[in-house]
Design a protein around this motif. Structure first.
Motif, short mmCIF file in Angstrom:
data_model
loop_
_atom_site.label_atom_id
_atom_site.label_comp_id
_atom_site.label_asym_id
_atom_site.label_seq_id
_atom_site.Cartn_x
_atom_site.Cartn_y
_atom_site.Cartn_z
N ALA A 8 -3.53 9.28 -1.75
CA ALA A 8 -4.23 9.50 -0.55
C ALA A 8 -5.61 7.97 -0.11
O ALA A 8 -5.11 7.77 1.00
CB ALA A 8 -5.78 10.20 -0.98
N VAL A 9 -5.69 7.18 -0.87
CA VAL A 9 -6.89 5.99 -0.55
C VAL A 9 -5.15 5.02 0.08
O VAL A 9 -5.56 4.83 0.85
CB VAL A 9 -7.60 5.31 -1.62
CG1 VAL A 9 -7.58 4.11 -1.65
CG2 VAL A 9 -7.96 6.63 -2.40
N PHE A 10 -4.14 4.86 -0.87
CA PHE A 10 -3.59 3.94 -0.55
C PHE A 10 -2.86 4.21 0.92
O PHE A 10 -2.80 3.51 1.79
CB PHE A 10 -2.13 3.48 -1.66
CG PHE A 10 -2.87 2.81 -2.89
CD1 PHE A 10 -3.25 1.72 -2.62
CD2 PHE A 10 -3.01 3.19 -4.19
CE1 PHE A 10 -4.16 0.60 -3.60
CE2 PHE A 10 -3.36 3.14 -5.34
CZ PHE A 10 -3.92 1.25 -5.07
N ALA A 38 1.01 -1.11 -0.14
CA ALA A 38 -0.34 0.26 0.04
C ALA A 38 0.87 1.09 -0.14
O ALA A 38 0.94 2.24 -0.92
CB ALA A 38 -1.25 0.19 1.20
N THR A 39 1.82 0.87 0.71
CA THR A 39 3.25 2.62 0.92
C THR A 39 3.37 2.33 -0.77
O THR A 39 3.50 3.89 -0.59
CB THR A 39 4.17 2.04 2.15
OG1 THR A 39 3.16 1.96 2.84
CG2 THR A 39 5.10 3.81 2.08
N GLY A 40 3.39 1.22 -1.10
CA GLY A 40 4.20 1.02 -2.22
C GLY A 40 3.77 2.41 -2.86
O GLY A 40 3.77 3.05 -4.30
N ALA A 41 2.37 1.23 -3.07
CA ALA A 41 1.18 2.28 -4.45
C ALA A 41 1.44 3.78 -4.14
O ALA A 41 0.83 4.44 -5.51
CB ALA A 41 0.23 0.99 -4.16
N THR A 91 -2.66 2.62 3.81
CA THR A 91 -1.20 1.66 4.61
C THR A 91 -1.15 2.10 6.33
O THR A 91 -1.24 0.77 7.17
CB THR A 91 0.05 2.70 4.22
OG1 THR A 91 0.08 2.65 3.23
CG2 THR A 91 1.02 2.96 5.39
N ALA A 92 -1.87 3.34 6.63
CA ALA A 92 -2.20 3.04 8.15
C ALA A 92 -3.45 2.49 8.88
O ALA A 92 -3.43 2.10 10.24
CB ALA A 92 -2.91 4.72 8.08
#
Length: 226
Positions: A164-166, A74-77, A170-171
């Motif tokens: 923003a979504v990814f 998710a962070t990478g995306a 991540t959070a």
């Protein structure tokens, strides 16, 4: 103390956006992200060894590994989409949309985890959403009057929204499973996943030759943003 770290995060995030904008002009955004991720990886593992957190990696269970990997993806995306948006659009409009992930995260935390949300929190969310619209929507309206002079694609907004979504994902993944591990080690492991994802996309799209087009200025700003 957490407030100081939060302000530090916001400060460095702002600098990152500016430096990245300088470093990725006329450069493929995926290549730029892959290059700067190498710097982030080196820095994150340096912090792990400085704090002695490397000894706790054997204590990480399978569930935490799963969420670390998902969080890393998710962070990478989010990074890939963010720097593509920065490349295509103005930082002053991309950044507010990207940071609106905080609004999405709070709302999803309320729905998924039933976290208590006060009236002040809801008011803050509304203010952030309104502020984002004012920073993005008003600028768009102002620019529309000068459309004859310059027209820009709104593709950047698509990538900014995905970022923003990814970032929100991540959070939430961190909340679900990445809790029994030190923050420095978790960041280092996630960055490994980001590195594999970024370079995998670069190689899959055949953009690795773009590294040769990086000049000294690009390298400097990418290293500093990392």
């Amino acid at each position: 103390m957490w407030v100081l770290y939060a302000f530090g995060s916001a400060f460095f995030a702002g600098i990152t956006a500016i430096l990245a904008k300088c470093g990725i002009e006329k450069t493929n955004s995926n290549v730029a992200t892959a290059v700067r991720t190498v710097v982030v990886l080196a820095f994150s593992w340096m912090m792990v060894f400085l704090t002695g957190s490397q000894h706790t990696i054997a204590q990480v269970d399978a569930r935490t590994w799963l969420f670390l990997i998902l969080s890393g993806l998710a962070t990478g995306a989010s990074w890939l989409c963010y720097f593509r948006a920065v490349q295509l659009g103005d930082v002053s409009r991309v950044a507010p949309i990207d940071k609106s992930s905080a609004v999405l995260t709070v709302l999803l935390a309320l729905l998924l985890f039933r976290e208590p949300v006060s009236a002040w929190t809801l008011a803050g969310i509304a203010a952030m959403a309104a502020g984002t619209w004012m920073m993005v929507g008003k600028q768009a309206a102002h620019r529309s009057r000068g459309a004859d002079r310059e027209k820009k694609s709104n593709t950047w907004m698509f990538y900014a929204c995905l970022s923003a979504v990814f970032a929100s994902a991540t959070a939430l993944l961190g909340k679900l499973g990445v809790q029994g591990i030190g923050s420095n080690l978790a960041t280092a492991v996630r960055t490994c996943v980001v590195l594999l994802l970024a370079w995998g996309i670069v190689l899959a799209t055949g953009k690795q030759h773009g590294i040769r087009t990086l000049n000294r200025s690009n390298w400097l700003f990418l290293l500093l943003s990392g």
